[in-house]
Design a protein around this motif. Sequence first.
Motif, mmCIF file in Angstrom:
data_model
loop_
_atom_site.group_PDB
_atom_site.id
_atom_site.type_symbol
_atom_site.label_atom_id
_atom_site.label_comp_id
_atom_site.label_asym_id
_atom_site.label_seq_id
_atom_site.Cartn_x
_atom_site.Cartn_y
_atom_site.Cartn_z
ATOM 1 N N PHE A 85 0.829 -1.203 0.000
ATOM 2 C CA PHE A 85 0.000 0.000 0.000
ATOM 3 C C PHE A 85 0.866 1.257 0.000
ATOM 4 N N THR A 106 -5.770 5.130 -1.890
ATOM 5 C CA THR A 106 -4.339 5.365 -2.078
ATOM 6 C C THR A 106 -4.082 6.776 -2.585
ATOM 7 N N ASN A 122 2.509 1.650 -3.374
ATOM 8 C CA ASN A 122 1.528 2.170 -4.330
ATOM 9 C C ASN A 122 1.291 3.663 -4.109
ATOM 10 N N THR A 123 1.271 4.074 -2.849
ATOM 11 C CA THR A 123 1.144 5.503 -2.547
ATOM 12 C C THR A 123 2.297 6.283 -3.169
#
Length: 443
Positions: A126, A358, A129-130
Motif C-alpha cells: 500500500f 491510495t 503504491n502511494t
Amino acid sequence: MSKISLDQPLLPKIHTDNKLLAMDIPNTAHQVSNDSWFQVGIVLGTGVNSALTLGYAGIIMVPLGWIGGVVGLILSSAISLYASTLIAKLHEYGGKRHIRYRDLAGFIYGRTAYSLVWALQYANLFLINTGFVILGGQALKAFYILFRDDHQMKLPYFIALAGFACVFFAIAIPHLSALRVWLGFSTFFSLVYVCIAIALSLKDGLEAPPRGYSVPGTKSSRIWTTIGAAANLVFAYNTGMLPQIQATVREPVVKNMIKALNFQFTLGIVPMHAVTYIGYWAYGSNASSYLLNNVSGPVWLKGIANIAAFLQAIIALHIFASPTYEFLDTRYGTKGSGLAIKNLGYRIVVRGGYIAITTFLSALLPFLGDFMSLTGAISVFPLTFILPNHMYLVARRKKLSVLQKSWHWLNICFFSCIAVAAFVAALKLITVDSKTYHVFADL
C-alpha cells in the motif's frame, strides 16, 4: 507453534510435459505457472527501474554522500539478491507451492506468522503504491509547468489525475500475467526517461561550475536523514512480493526464478545505478528527489521524459498492487473472462476504491522520500532481509553448519536493529515535514 495448511482449497495437481507434478497449488483467481523466466525477469526489472529511480540521487546519494551512497547501493543490491534467492529456493518447501509470502510464513511458523506477514506485506504494498501515485502526480506537474508555469494547477490535482489513470489500467489488466505487451512498453518508457535524464545530466555536469557534495544539515539532523536514506536503499527491490511473482513462472519453478533474479540483479540494475550516480555527479547536494526537475535542455525532450515517467509509474503500480488484487479476486471468487461484465464491474468498484484511498493519502501527505523511509522500516527490512534469513534457517536448520547458522543470525539481528532505527527516523522526518508543509501541499 503448529504448522497450518492454507485457508483456500487446493486445485488438482498440475501436469507439465505429461508428467504429474508433486506440488499442490493453492486456489487463486490469477494464473499460475504461465510465464517464461524472461517475462518474470522483465517484471522484476520493471520494479527496479521504475520512475522512482529518478529520485535516488536526491533521497539516497545526497544524505549519504559518495562513499555511503555507492557502497550502500552496491551492498543493498548484493544482499537483496541473496535474500531473494533464499525465498526462491523455499517456494516448493514441504511439497507445496507457496504462491504467497504469507502462505510460506504460515507453513513454516504457524497461524500467527501467517497473519503478521499478511499485514506487513499489504502495508508494504500500500505504501509503495502511494509512492507511485505521488510520483505520477509529480511527473504530470513537471510536464505541465514546462509549458504553463502559472501555479493554477497544484500537485494534489495532478495526483488525482494520476490516480484516475491507475484506476483505468487496473480495470483493463485482470492479473499479473496479462501484462505481457505492457512489460515491453514499461521497458521502453524506462529507457526513455533514464536515457534522457542521463544525457541531460551529463550535459549539465560538464557545463556547470564545481559543485559541492557535502551532506547537508546540522550534525543532529544528518543522523536522522542518514538512517532514513538507509531505509530507502532497499525500497527498489521487490523481495517482499517475490512468492507472488514466482507463482507465475513456468516449471521448473526454482531454476527459472533463479534465472529471472540473475537477470534482475545484473542487466536489470544497470540503469538504476547509472542514473543515480550520474545525477548526483551532475548536481551534487542540490540533486532533487525528482531528477527531471534538475535537468536543463529542450522543453520537448524533458516533456517526453516526464510523460514516460508518468506512464511507467502506472504500469509499475499495477505490479506492486497485483498481490492485493489477487487476494481480493480470490476472496470474492471472480471467475471466467476478465472482460465479463460482472468481473469488469467488480474491478471498477473494488480496485477503483482501493486506488481512490491510495490517491487520497498521496495527495494528503505527498512527502515521497519520507514515505519511502517509512515503508522501508515497517515492512521492506522485515520482508526483504529479516524473514528470508530466519525462514531459511528454520527450514534448513538440519542441513546448515554452525558457521552458516551464525551468518543467518547475524543478518537477522543486524537488520532488526536497522529497521527499528529507520522507523524512528522516518516518523521524525514525517513530523518535521508535516510542520513545514500543510496537508495537500503543492511541493
